[in-house]
Structure formats: C-alpha cells, structure tokens
Design an enzyme around this catalytic site. Structure first.
Site, short mmCIF file in Angstrom:
data_model
loop_
_atom_site.label_atom_id
_atom_site.label_comp_id
_atom_site.label_asym_id
_atom_site.label_seq_id
_atom_site.Cartn_x
_atom_site.Cartn_y
_atom_site.Cartn_z
N CYS A 92 0.83 -1.21 0.00
CA CYS A 92 0.00 0.00 0.00
C CYS A 92 0.87 1.26 0.00
O CYS A 92 1.50 1.57 -0.99
CB CYS A 92 -0.98 -0.05 1.17
SG CYS A 92 -2.34 1.12 1.02
N HIS A 194 -3.55 -5.63 0.95
CA HIS A 194 -2.85 -5.86 2.22
C HIS A 194 -2.76 -7.34 2.55
O HIS A 194 -3.62 -7.86 3.29
CB HIS A 194 -3.57 -5.12 3.35
CG HIS A 194 -3.33 -3.65 3.35
ND1 HIS A 194 -2.35 -3.06 4.10
CD2 HIS A 194 -3.94 -2.66 2.67
CE1 HIS A 194 -2.36 -1.75 3.90
NE2 HIS A 194 -3.32 -1.48 3.03
N GLU A 196 -0.84 -8.73 4.66
CA GLU A 196 -0.61 -8.93 6.10
C GLU A 196 -1.92 -8.89 6.88
O GLU A 196 -1.97 -9.29 8.04
CB GLU A 196 0.40 -7.90 6.62
CG GLU A 196 -0.15 -6.54 7.00
CD GLU A 196 -0.49 -5.64 5.82
OE1 GLU A 196 -0.73 -6.14 4.71
OE2 GLU A 196 -0.57 -4.41 6.03
#
Lengths: 223, 78
Positions: A92, A194, A196
C-alpha cells in the site's frame, strides 16, 4: 539470541508495521521473526534477510503519497539491499514509496472514484514466477483486502513484471486493473492490497500468507 | 532572500480525477461553459543562496515534482 530476519521500516504515519511484524513473528517463531526499525536509521540491522515497507499514510501523504518517505535516511540502505537482490515488499503506502524511490516503475494516482476504498478484493496471479506467489499458479486467485485512496497504478509494464491483477472489476481505475508489480529480477514487490491483513482464517482469509511467504522463501509461510 | 514560486501541474495527458470531479460539480451548479478543470499546486520557496533558481530546480527534480505525471514552472520573484 534472536536474529532479525525481517526488518519492517517505520515511517512517521506508518500504520500497519505492527501487523506485518506480527505475521512474520508468527511464521518464524514468536519474537524471532521481525524487527521494526526507524526511518532515521542509516543502516538495516545485521542479519536482515528481507525488508517490508508497511502500509499507512507516511508524512500525512503530504506533497505526494510516499514522496517524503522515499527520501528518508533508511532508504539508501533499502536501495542497496534491493540492488544486492534482497527481498523487499512494499504494501500500500509501501508500494507508493517504492515507486517514488524509483525501485519500482510507475506511480500511484488517486482512485478514479475519488473515494477511499475499503473492502475485500479478489486478486488474480498473472505472473507465478516470482517468490511472491509461493508456488501458486497463474490464473489462481487470492482474497485480500484493499484500503486506499491513491491506488491507481500507472506506468510502463515493459519496465516491470505484473504479478497481480484485480479480478471481478477494477476498484480504483489502475492501468489494466493492475494490483501489484515486481521488478524484473523479482526481488522487489509492491502491491496495493494488504496481504498482512489476510493471514488468519478468523479474519476471512489466510491467502495473504502466499505473498508474505516471498519474504522468507522456503519457510512454511504459505498455508 | 529570494522568493521562488514553483507551479506544479498534472501533465496534460494524465487524467486528473480531482479536476474531473470539480467539472461535474460546476456543471451541477449551472456553470455549463466549463469544458475542463485541472488542479495543481503552488509551492512558495524563500531561498537565501547565491543561485536560487538552480537550487529550486534541483529541489523540483529530486523531491517536489514527480516528472512521470507532473510538469512544473519556476518563477523567480526576486
């Protein structure tokens, strides 16, 4: 003694550094996987095997997203690490920083909707030959969330490898619905979604481990 | 002290979503004559060095402007 395998850089305004570090800790063993390092540091910790530039809004997105962070002191060390072939993942805002630093081509423009998007996205693997798809094949899909305002990548696709594309609609107006790219060598990867935030089934998807696994190839990351 | 004004604009061939949004708003308000809006920014620098224009140009190339999508003009006001 613990070895800092993965180094996560913290810039003023970073938000997702702890999430990235926690995911890597879980993968490599608690307290042993990730170290968070300040943007002011002149060097990466000894033993750094991979670098994460996390999501967030470094420097409040002032001037241009990622522009000021890309000129931070630590970035010279990150550039050197990348040029030596070290794995670097920009998520990002981290993707924006990689583009602003010249480590990846192109630029992240404001979403064509002029709105902040926050939702789950379906990513199609376009190029399965980089470390960032953990043995999955082109055409397979991953479910990973997106949350951004300036995510429309635009640039020269001959200067990189397109790794991920949005499937089922282009949320931000990026060129060819591109969601993530890598350099030709494959060791530097940037994406707007994302991974994660998608490493636990409890959170709706663990597909993000496929991408995070690129940080430590050979580890049992990809679920 | 020399004042240097840098005007940064999105390149002509680059879509400017902000400008497009403002076009639509102006049309909604009845300003039907508006055919295009492009939105950039102005950066005002006060410089004390010997060659403020050259210094400002370096700042533009290294940080202030992303030449992939933006053009800039420098005006030295003295």
């Amino acid at each position: 003694m613990s070895t800092p395998a993965v180094t996560v850089i913290h810039f003023p305004g970073s938000l997702d550094h702890e999430a990235a570090a926690r995911v890597m800790d879980e993968i490599t063993g608690p307290g042993n996987g990730a170290t968070i390092v300040s943007h002011r540091a002149a060097a990466l910790p000894e033993g750094t095997a991979a670098v994460v530039l996390p999501g967030g809004f470094s420097y409040g997105d002032h001037l241009r997203c990622g522009a000021i962070a890309s000129r931070a002191p630590i970035m010279d060390a990150v550039r050197e690490f990348a040029e030596r072939g070290g794995p670097v993942l920009g998520i990002c805002n981290g993707f924006q920083i990689l583009c602003e630093s010249g480590l990846l081509p192109g630029v992240l423009r404001p979403n064509d909707t002029q709105a902040f998007i926050c939702r789950q996205a379906t990513l199609e693997i376009v190029d399965d030959s980089t470390p960032w798809t953990s043995g999955r094949s082109s055409g397979e899909t991953l479910s990973v969330p997106i949350k951004h305002h300036d995510g429309a990548w635009q640039g020269d696709t001959a200067a990189c490898r397109v790794v991920f594309r949005y499937r089922d609609g282009n949320p931000n107006g990026s060129q060819d619905a591109i969601a993530g790219i890598a350099n030709h060598a494959g060791n530097v990867m940037g994406l707007m979604p994302h991974p994660e935030m998608a490493c636990e089934e409890l959170l709706g998807s663990a597909d993000g481990r496929v991408v995070m696994g690129g940080l430590l190839p050979g580890s049992a990351v990809a679920a | 002290m020399t004042r240097v004004v840098v005007t940064v604009m999105p390149r002509a061939e680059i879509l400017d979503p902000q400008g497009q949004t403002v076009v639509r708003a102006l049309h909604t308000m009845g300003f039907d004559d508006v055919t295009d809006v492009r939105i950039g920014k102005q950066i005002v620098l006060d410089l004390s060095g010997a060659d403020p224009e050259a210094e400002a140009r370096q700042m533009c190339e290294r940080l202030l402007v992303n030449r992939l999508v933006e053009d800039y003009e420098i005006e030295v006001q003295g």
